[in-house]
Write a protein that holds these residues in place. Structure first.
Motif, PDB file in Angstrom:
ATOM      1  N   GLY A 120      52.558  52.135 -21.932  1.00 49.32           N
ATOM      2  CA  GLY A 120      51.335  52.330 -22.111  1.00 49.32           C
ATOM      3  C   GLY A 120      50.546  51.166 -21.635  1.00 49.32           C
ATOM      4  O   GLY A 120      50.989  50.087 -20.980  1.00 49.32           O
ATOM      5  N   HIS A 121      49.188  50.769 -22.001  1.00 51.57           N
ATOM      6  CA  HIS A 121      48.453  49.699 -21.575  1.00 51.57           C
ATOM      7  C   HIS A 121      48.079  48.768 -22.701  1.00 51.57           C
ATOM      8  O   HIS A 121      47.175  48.762 -23.162  1.00 51.57           O
ATOM      9  CB  HIS A 121      47.304  50.173 -20.739  1.00 51.57           C
ATOM     10  CG  HIS A 121      47.509  50.795 -19.510  1.00 51.57           C
ATOM     11  ND1 HIS A 121      47.926  50.141 -18.349  1.00 51.57           N
ATOM     12  CD2 HIS A 121      47.793  52.270 -19.346  1.00 51.57           C
ATOM     13  CE1 HIS A 121      48.204  51.103 -17.333  1.00 51.57           C
ATOM     14  NE2 HIS A 121      48.103  52.195 -17.851  1.00 51.57           N
ATOM     15  N   GLY A 122      49.006  48.266 -23.357  1.00 52.83           N
ATOM     16  CA  GLY A 122      49.017  47.508 -24.582  1.00 52.83           C
ATOM     17  C   GLY A 122      49.814  48.002 -25.799  1.00 52.83           C
ATOM     18  O   GLY A 122      50.380  49.175 -25.761  1.00 52.83           O
ATOM     19  N   VAL A 123      50.009  46.819 -26.766  1.00 57.89           N
ATOM     20  CA  VAL A 123      51.102  47.346 -27.806  1.00 57.89           C
ATOM     21  C   VAL A 123      50.179  48.365 -28.692  1.00 57.89           C
ATOM     22  O   VAL A 123      49.131  48.463 -28.833  1.00 57.89           O
ATOM     23  CB  VAL A 123      51.083  45.997 -28.747  1.00 57.89           C
ATOM     24  CG1 VAL A 123      51.851  46.313 -29.981  1.00 57.89           C
ATOM     25  CG2 VAL A 123      51.802  45.088 -27.933  1.00 57.89           C
TER      26      VAL A 123
END
Length: 122
Positions: free
Chosen positions: A50-53
């Motif tokens: 994904g694009h980030g935690v």
């Protein structure tokens, strides 16, 4: 005194197609056998991470995935091509080492996330 390597470097990488495992030996003596499925569900690609935690995408149905190709990237990473078409993650030596060291913890976390989602490895 010389500074130690920040990351152990691989001295040997072997793909075991029958058992679907990637065997990696590092210059500090560590040796890991990482299942293809484990490598696939922990791909460092944006598609998986994904694009980030908190935006990670749970990978399901990967029990039988295999590796079809290994492509070295410079002197720092390995591109792994899987038979489900996934090939966008670059596995740095540091990340592969981390996957080896933390295999049991990461695998249990994955199984827990699958169970929580009511999903399957099949």
């Amino acid at each position: 005194m010389a500074a130690a390597h920040p990351t152990p470097l691989p001295t040997e990488i072997k793909l075991h197609t029958q058992s679907k495992r990637l065997e990696i030996t590092f210059d500090d003596g560590a040796r890991f056998e990482l299942p293809c499925e484990y490598l696939r569900v922990h791909s460092p690609s944006a598609e998986v991470r994904g694009h980030g935690v908190g935006n990670e995408v749970l990978q399901v149905g990967k029990r039988h995935v295999a590796i079809t190709a290994l492509e070295p990237v410079g002197h720092y990473a390995l591109k792994i091509v899987f038979d489900d078409g996934h090939d966008s993650g670059l596995y740095s030596w540091a990340y592969l080492y981390e996957l080896g060291v933390k295999h049991d913890q990461y695998w249990q976390d994955y199984l827990d996330r699958l169970a929580a989602a009511g999903a399957s490895r099949e």
